[in-house]
Design a protein around this motif. Structure first.
Motif, PDB file in Angstrom:
ATOM      1  N   ASP A 321      22.655 -22.275  14.230  1.00 50.50           N
ATOM      2  CA  ASP A 321      24.039 -22.364  13.780  1.00 50.50           C
ATOM      3  C   ASP A 321      24.750 -21.021  13.922  1.00 50.50           C
ATOM      4  O   ASP A 321      25.911 -20.950  14.340  1.00 50.50           O
ATOM      5  N   VAL A 322      24.056 -19.922  13.583  1.00 50.10           N
ATOM      6  CA  VAL A 322      24.653 -18.578  13.743  1.00 50.10           C
ATOM      7  C   VAL A 322      24.931 -18.291  15.215  1.00 50.10           C
ATOM      8  O   VAL A 322      26.001 -17.791  15.581  1.00 50.10           O
ATOM      9  N   LEU A 323      23.987 -18.623  16.087  1.00 49.53           N
ATOM     10  CA  LEU A 323      24.168 -18.357  17.517  1.00 49.53           C
ATOM     11  C   LEU A 323      25.308 -19.184  18.090  1.00 49.53           C
ATOM     12  O   LEU A 323      26.068 -18.709  18.945  1.00 49.53           O
ATOM     13  N   ASP A 389      14.537 -10.642  20.133  1.00 51.71           N
ATOM     14  CA  ASP A 389      14.330  -9.818  21.330  1.00 51.71           C
ATOM     15  C   ASP A 389      15.375 -10.119  22.397  1.00 51.71           C
ATOM     16  O   ASP A 389      15.808  -9.227  23.123  1.00 51.71           O
ATOM     17  N   THR A 390      15.774 -11.384  22.514  1.00 52.92           N
ATOM     18  CA  THR A 390      16.781 -11.749  23.517  1.00 52.92           C
ATOM     19  C   THR A 390      18.153 -11.209  23.132  1.00 52.92           C
ATOM     20  O   THR A 390      18.922 -10.773  23.988  1.00 52.92           O
ATOM     21  N   ILE A 391      18.481 -11.233  21.840  1.00 49.86           N
ATOM     22  CA  ILE A 391      19.742 -10.614  21.395  1.00 49.86           C
ATOM     23  C   ILE A 391      19.747  -9.137  21.749  1.00 49.86           C
ATOM     24  O   ILE A 391      20.737  -8.596  22.243  1.00 49.86           O
ATOM     25  N   GLU A 392      18.623  -8.471  21.536  1.00 47.22           N
ATOM     26  CA  GLU A 392      18.514  -7.050  21.852  1.00 47.22           C
ATOM     27  C   GLU A 392      18.638  -6.804  23.344  1.00 47.22           C
ATOM     28  O   GLU A 392      19.231  -5.823  23.778  1.00 47.22           O
ATOM     29  N   TYR A 402      22.453  -8.934  15.645  1.00 50.37           N
ATOM     30  CA  TYR A 402      21.014  -8.724  15.465  1.00 50.37           C
ATOM     31  C   TYR A 402      20.680  -8.590  13.976  1.00 50.37           C
ATOM     32  O   TYR A 402      19.734  -9.201  13.484  1.00 50.37           O
ATOM     33  N   LYS A 403      21.480  -7.810  13.239  1.00 53.80           N
ATOM     34  CA  LYS A 403      21.215  -7.592  11.816  1.00 53.80           C
ATOM     35  C   LYS A 403      21.416  -8.880  11.029  1.00 53.80           C
ATOM     36  O   LYS A 403      20.637  -9.190  10.113  1.00 53.80           O
TER      37      LYS A 403
END
Length: 423
Positions: A321-323, A389-392, A402-403
């Protein structure tokens, strides 16, 4: 006698009429049989086809007359003469990749036209499936120069300089000649370098006459080109500056790596970070993940930061949901998610298909893509660490996303751990 003349005149008139009728019949047959004139046959009549930009509403009722044709509706087109009863739908966007752009919008007489951006050309990946992509122009190898510019549909062409010239910095230069006094040729001009000349000092020059000096071709009559003196000094200065900068960067990077290793060990050793208030916690340590060989997907993390979230059903819905609300270039994000070989091979085509299926609803496109990723891959890939890791890897400048995902996972892990202990 009069009867004879009258009879002859009637015969001549009949012949003229027969010839005229025969000519008309032949002309009609030519029109009926010639598709280039834009006609077709219907119910015994020869009708004119509808022109481009229209479609057939009703056939003609007389020979060689136009049928009733209506203009194509919005977002449809007809590019040629036809008796089609509807226009074709326009393509809504360019499907190939991010390096393709629209050059002409769809009109009533032509479809949407796309071509590769400047510096790219249309390249066929697979002949049998007609899969195409925009590929960057090639670069000419040493000794060759570009003899033909690239186009949106073709790569550049490279070749050699003509006789009497050599290539340097991608251009052809005329070969020099050793014409100075007491000068002989050492190395002739070739495809990649100019001639080299050898100077023989005279006895009156003060030299012993045994030392030989190679004189570049830009030294004429004892006058040295300014570039011969200035360029080496500039290069020397740049080399010293680059060395100092490199030493500084290496020193700074070493300190950062030591801190990162210490924090990384702390992070892996703790199965769960216990926080009283997740929104006020500090940003977690982020370490750059390597990618698979030949792929844009990041490799799966061997040690999980959230062992209590091993079951994907405990985190998928809130994290997805956040993504769905925060991702921008979601197709690039999906291409970098780790997964099995079968998934990574078709992720591009599936993203394009999902975008068409859920056109106009970006959140549903993202959610559907994430669900497919979680269903097609094993637990080795489908875990919270893969998302982080993919967000990074993809969203390097959005530390807040990320946070937020990290804080959400910490809260979920706390609830999961509490629920397990209360049973």
């Amino acid at each position: 006698m009069v009867w004879v003349y009258l009879r002859s005149g009637m015969s001549l008139l009949a012949a003229v009429c027969l010839l005229t009728a025969s000519s008309s019949t032949s002309h009609a047959a030519i029109i009926r049989d010639s598709p280039n004139l834009g006609t077709y046959s219907y119910n015994g009549f020869t009708c004119f086809k509808c022109p481009p930009g229209t479609y057939l509403e009703r056939h003609c009722t007389e020979d060689f007359t136009y049928s009733l044709c209506n203009p194509c509706p919005v977002d449809t087109f007809q590019s040629h003469y036809s008796q089609a009863t509807r226009c074709s739908p326009c393509q809504t966007f360019c499907l190939h990749d991010d390096n393709m752009e629209v050059v002409e919008n769809c009109t009533s007489t032509q479809d949407l036209k796309c071509q590769c951006k400047q510096g790219y050309y249309l390249h066929v990946l697979h002949v049998f499936t007609d899969t195409k992509t925009c590929k960057k122009y090639s670069s000419c190898t040493q000794g060759k120069v570009m003899i033909k510019n690239g186009t949106p549909t073709s790569d550049i062409e490279c070749g050699y300089c003509p006789d009497g010239q050599f290539s340097r910095d991608g251009q052809c230069w005329t070969c020099s000649s050793c014409t100075g006094e007491n000068t002989t040729l050492v190395t002739p001009c070739n495809a990649t370098s100019d001639v080299r000349c050898h100077h023989h000092p005279t006895n009156g020059s003060g030299d012993s006459g045994t030392e030989n000096t190679d004189i570049p071709t830009h030294m004429k009559d004892g006058n040295v080109d300014v570039a011969v003196v200035v360029v080496p000094l500039v290069l020397l200065f740049l080399g010293i500056a680059a060395g100092l900068v490199t030493c500084y960067v290496i020193r700074r990077k070493g300190v950062k790596n030591i801190n990162r290793i210490e924090l990384g060990e702390r992070r892996i050793s703790a199965p769960l970070i216990d926080r009283s208030n997740s929104t006020s916690s500090a940003q977690p340590v982020r370490t750059k993940q390597r990618t698979f060989s030949g792929s844009s997907a990041v490799s799966p993390r061997p040690v999980s930061s959230f062992p209590d979230l091993k079951d994907p059903d405990t985190w998928k819905l809130p994290v997805f949901d956040v993504l769905c609300r925060r991702l921008t270039n979601w197709k690039r994000f999906m291409r970098h998610l780790p997964g099995e070989a079968g998934y990574t091979a078709c992720v591009n085509s599936r993203c394009e298909q999902i975008e068409k299926e859920e056109q106009g609803n970006v959140r549903e496109q993202i959610h559907k893509s994430l669900q497919e990723w979680s269903q097609w891959n094993t637990d080795k890939y489908v875990k919270v660490d893969s998302i982080l890791d993919t967000i990074e890897q993809v969203i390097e400048h959005d530390d807040q996303l990320y946070k937020d995902v990290w804080d959400l996972c910490c809260d979920l892990a706390k609830k999961t751990k509490t629920a397990k202990y209360s049973k």
